[in-house]
Scaffold this motif. Structure first.
Motif, short mmCIF file in Angstrom:
data_model
loop_
_atom_site.label_atom_id
_atom_site.label_comp_id
_atom_site.label_asym_id
_atom_site.label_seq_id
_atom_site.Cartn_x
_atom_site.Cartn_y
_atom_site.Cartn_z
N UNK A 131 11.47 5.70 -10.37
CA UNK A 131 10.47 4.72 -9.95
C UNK A 131 9.88 5.04 -8.57
N UNK A 132 10.27 6.17 -8.00
CA UNK A 132 9.92 6.42 -6.60
C UNK A 132 8.43 6.53 -6.32
N UNK A 133 7.63 6.87 -7.31
CA UNK A 133 6.19 7.01 -7.10
C UNK A 133 5.42 5.75 -7.46
N UNK A 134 6.12 4.72 -7.93
CA UNK A 134 5.44 3.48 -8.30
C UNK A 134 5.18 2.62 -7.07
N UNK A 135 4.20 1.73 -7.21
CA UNK A 135 3.86 0.79 -6.13
C UNK A 135 4.46 -0.57 -6.45
N UNK A 136 4.66 -1.42 -5.43
CA UNK A 136 5.31 -2.71 -5.68
C UNK A 136 4.70 -3.53 -6.81
N UNK A 137 3.37 -3.50 -6.97
CA UNK A 137 2.75 -4.32 -8.01
C UNK A 137 3.14 -3.85 -9.42
N UNK A 138 3.67 -2.64 -9.51
CA UNK A 138 4.07 -2.10 -10.81
C UNK A 138 5.53 -2.41 -11.15
N UNK A 139 6.24 -3.10 -10.26
CA UNK A 139 7.66 -3.35 -10.42
C UNK A 139 7.94 -4.80 -10.79
N UNK A 140 9.04 -5.02 -11.51
CA UNK A 140 9.50 -6.38 -11.78
C UNK A 140 10.17 -6.94 -10.52
N UNK A 141 10.47 -8.23 -10.55
CA UNK A 141 11.15 -8.84 -9.40
C UNK A 141 12.49 -8.19 -9.11
N UNK A 142 13.26 -7.91 -10.17
CA UNK A 142 14.55 -7.26 -9.97
C UNK A 142 14.43 -5.86 -9.40
N UNK A 143 13.38 -5.14 -9.84
CA UNK A 143 13.16 -3.79 -9.32
C UNK A 143 12.73 -3.83 -7.86
N UNK A 144 11.86 -4.79 -7.51
CA UNK A 144 11.45 -4.94 -6.11
C UNK A 144 12.66 -5.23 -5.23
N UNK B 161 0.81 -1.23 0.00
CA UNK B 161 0.00 0.00 0.00
C UNK B 161 0.83 1.27 0.00
N UNK B 162 2.17 1.12 -0.01
CA UNK B 162 3.07 2.27 -0.02
C UNK B 162 3.86 2.29 -1.33
N UNK B 163 4.10 3.49 -1.85
CA UNK B 163 4.93 3.55 -3.05
C UNK B 163 6.39 3.34 -2.68
N UNK B 164 7.26 3.34 -3.69
CA UNK B 164 8.67 3.04 -3.46
C UNK B 164 9.29 4.00 -2.45
N UNK B 165 9.07 5.28 -2.63
CA UNK B 165 9.66 6.27 -1.73
C UNK B 165 9.14 6.09 -0.30
#
Length: 206
Positions: free
Chosen positions: A120-133, A82-86
């Motif tokens: 990517x700081x405003x993206x949420x985990x579901x929007x990221x690839x495994x490597x990005x997570x 529920x939290x974005x990257x930042x």
């Protein structure tokens, strides 16, 4: 320097770890390798302060162990959905280290840039690839300014062709002077990044 001396752990009379000892020098990378059931993750959880050991001791710089000096990147990353990257990266520094919002965000952006995740700081985990997570999870751990960063199977949840990217990232962090401890079943990956390799096996194999 991290010193682990004669560490032992049992669950319900089943011995998981027995007399594990090693020394990890500042700025070095130690990989702990072995098959499932060898107690690798249990060892990491003890070092991270998430489990207690039955016997033995852990010292950091010759002093009584402080789990607050150890960061962990979990196998499934454990990002807050529920939290974005930042927000994922700044939450603990604000709550635990009492950093002001702007300082925490500045530090987070510096880490994201270092880990090639700026933008990517405003993206949420579901929007990221495994490597990005994984990179976000590393940034979140580094934001707490740990002396030692531990990883639980950093290549297992990723596409195999990303292994080289993980190697480059870990070796890049080594250049900053970060001490790293890695749990893995991937022996080739372990050899590629490690200053030393500790092999463990299930105790019932003798």
């Amino acid at each position: 320097m991290l010193e682990v001396k004669n560490l032992s752990k049992a669950y319900n009379d089943r011995q998981i770890l027995k007399d594990i000892s090693f020394t990890l020098n500042d700025g070095d990378i130690l990989t702990i390798v072995g098959p499932s059931g060898a107690g690798k993750t249990t060892l990491l959880r003890i070092i991270a302060g998430l489990e207690t050991n039955d016997d033995g001791q852990i010292l950091i710089d010759g002093k009584k162990y402080d789990s607050g000096k150890v960061g962990v990147v979990f196998q499934d990353f454990n990002l807050f959905p529920n939290l974005n990257v930042l927000e994922n990266i700044t939450l603990a520094p604000k709550l635990v280290l009492k950093k002001e919002k702007q300082e925490a965000e500045d530090d987070a952006m510096r880490l994201l840039t270092q880990l090639q995740m700026a933008g990517h700081e405003k993206q949420y985990p579901y929007q990221l690839s495994g490597g990005q997570k994984q990179r976000v999870a590393i940034a979140r751990a580094l934001a707490m300014q740990p002396k030692i960063l531990c990883y639980d199977e950093p290549t297992s949840a990723l596409d195999p062709n990303l292994r080289q990217e993980v190697e480059k990232m870990i070796l890049g962090l080594k250049k900053t002077g970060l001490t790293q401890l890695i749990i893995t079943h991937d022996l080739q990956f372990a050899k590629n990044v490690a200053d030393q390799v500790l092999k463990v096996k299930p105790l019932n194999e003798g």
